[in-house]
Structures are given as structure tokens and as C-alpha cells.
Design a protein around this motif. Structure first.
Motif: not given
Length: 291
Positions: A114-121, A123-129, A163-172, A192-193
Motif C-alpha cells: 500500500l505504501a509503494m502504491q501511494a508513492a507511485c501515485e 509521482q509518475p515514475s518507471t523502471m527499465a531493464a 529506476s527513476g522518473t519517466i524522463a530520467g529513465v527514457e533519457e538513460a 520507481a521501486f
């Protein structure tokens, strides 16, 4: 030496745990106790729900935890000499080595989800392999990006999740591909876990962890934050709090377990992801599924 390992989020599938529920009275009792604690019938979603229902973080994390710890509880000759879990799986490992009671750990898993879900809401963020780059190169590129983006999961050599902000992960990802990565693939996750963006979730989880009794385990747990063996309850507690914002050092954990005498890695829970990662970390390691 036998090392038992426990998977994290992403290992779930519809039908998980149904065989345990039907074949073992002890498993059925634990599943029903979990339904009471959670306040909804998670077994209905696990056994016959939809993929979408199972993908909700508040369902996914307890579902994987329950499958793992109940499978361990009814396993034949379950005698771990060391344990480790990938992210969420660390809580399953702490039940298996008797640091945490089943009910207490389930409440922590639910609070964590529940805490992770709230943190995700918040700030939009993501992860990439990122596949096919050395860890040091991935770390270097993350440090060069101005937005928040960090190495989050050291899964095996040549496979690291950022893991990070959407813009940060996309640029990386663009920079990783330019540097020679075989793949840089945005993952279908809610946030961004294992990054600084989970700070609010860490604070929430800390309250729950500090109110929970941690005991001396029957064997060491190799924790994600430092890939070292721990038996001291207070150390384990503190490392578990840090886990949400720190990277999962899975490669390093497996390497340390092998250095400390692990010869057979037994995966406990849904899927075979960790068996595959262990073999990529060390081809000579024996792997198997709990029975």
C-alpha cells in the motif's frame, strides 16, 4: 549447503497456490488465515481471478509472499542453511528462517504494498531493464542524467534494472543504447521501486517495521541492501527499512552465498526466475524447485 531463495514481484500467475490449498490442510488453514488478516479473499483472485486483478500491487505482493511461505511450510525436509529473497521475497525469506511470524510478515507485506502504491501515485515514475552492459557503465550513465535515475536491481551479470522518473529513465535508455546495450526496455511497472522516489513509502514502512517483533533466525539471511549474511534482529530490521530506496544486490548476494558454501539453490514460490538468474551468475551452481 542448501540455500533457499524467494522471488519478488513479477512471478505471479493466475492459479498460483491452488494446488497447495487443495492438497494440504496446513496450507488451506494458512490461506484462510491470510484472507482474514487482509480483509478480502485474496485466494479467490490468486486461484481464479484475472491477470489485471492479480497485477494490482496490493494483491500481487501478498499473493507472491503467501505462495512462497506456504510452499515452504508444507515442503518435505525444509531445512535452510541460508536464505535470501529478491526485493519482496526478502520478507518471505524472513518467515522461512523464523525471524518473522507468518501473521506479522503478512501485515508488513500488505503495508509495504500500500505504501509503494501511494508513492507511485504521488509521482509518475518507471523502471527499465538494461541488457548487455557492464554494471559500472550503467551506473556511470545514470549518474550523468540530470533527472532521478539509479541502478535498482543487480539481477545477474549483463542484466541490470534502472529506476527513476519517466524522463530520467527514457533519457538513460537512449544513452545506454548508444553505449552498446543489447536492449534498454521500459518495464510495465507502476513506479520507481528501489530508488529515492520511494522515500515516502520507506517512511510509512519504517513505522510498521519498528512495531513488529524480529527474532534471531535459524540461519543467516543475505539481505538485498548489502549482500551480506545477517542474524541480528536489529540489523535485519534496519536493512529491511532501507530496502525500498536501495538497490537489490542479487548478483552480489548469490556470489557471497556461494563464497560462504552454498552449493544448491532451491527456489521457493511461483516461477523459476531466480533459478535462471543463479545459473547466469554461476554456471556451476545447482538449482531446483522446492517440493
Amino acid at each position: 549447503m542448501k540455500a533457499y531463495v524467494f522471488p519478488g514481484q513479477g512471478a505471479q500467475f493466475v492459479g498460483m497456490g491452488k494446488d497447495l490449498y487443495e492438497q494440504h490442510q496446513a496450507a488451506k488453514d494458512l490461506f484462510e488465515r491470510a484472507n482474514e488478516i487482509l480483509g478480502f479473499r485474496i485466494t479467490d483472485i490468486m486461484f481464479s481471478g484475472t491477470d489485471e486483478e492479480l497485477k494490482q500491487t496490493k494483491v500481487t505482493q501478498p499473493a507472491i509472499f503467501l505462495h512462497s511461505v506456504i510452499q515452504a511450510a508444507v515442503a518435505q525436509d525444509f531445512a535452510p542453511e541460508m536464505v535470501a529473497g529478491h526485493s519482496l521475497g526478502e520478507l518471505s525469506a524472513l518467515v522461512a528462517n523464523k525471524v518473522l511470524a507468518f501473521e506479522d510478515a503478512l501485515r508488513l507485506v500488505s503495508a509495504r504494498a500500500l505504501a509503494m502504491q501511494a508513492a507511485c501515485e504521488e509521482q509518475p515514475s518507471t523502471m527499465a531493464a538494461i541488457l548487455g552492459l557492464e554494471d559500472e557503465k550503467v551506473e556511470q550513465i545514470c549518474a550523468e542524467v540530470n533527472d532521478v535515475v539509479v541502478a535498482a536491481n543487480y539481477n545477474c551479470p549483463g542484466q541490470l534494472v534502472i529506476s527513476g522518473t519517466i524522463a530520467g529513465v527514457e533519457e538513460a535508455c537512449e544513452r545506454m543504447k548508444a553505449a552498446g546495450a543489447k536492449r534498454a526496455l521500459i518495464l510495465p511497472v507502476g513506479g520507481a521501486f528501489h530508488s529515492p522516489l520511494m522515500k515516502s513509502a520507506e517512511a510509512e514502512l519504517e513505522k510498521a517495521i519498528m512495531q513488529t517483533e524480529f527474532k534471531h533466525g535459524i540461519c543467516p539471511v543475505y539481505q538485498n541492501v548489502d549482500a551480506r549474511p545477517h542474524t541480528d534482529p536489529q540489523e535485519i530490521q534496519q536493512n529491511l527499512i532501507k530496502q525500498l530506496t536501495a538497490p537489490v544486490r542479487w548478483t552480489q548476494s548469490v556470489q557471497q552465498m556461494i563464497a560462504d558454501g552454498a552449493t544448491f539453490f532451491i527456489e521457493c514460490g511461483p516461477g523459476k526466475v531466480l533459478q535462471g538468474l543463479v545459473k547466469k551468475i554461476d554456471k556451476t551452481a545447482e538449482v531446483g524447485q522446492v517440493s
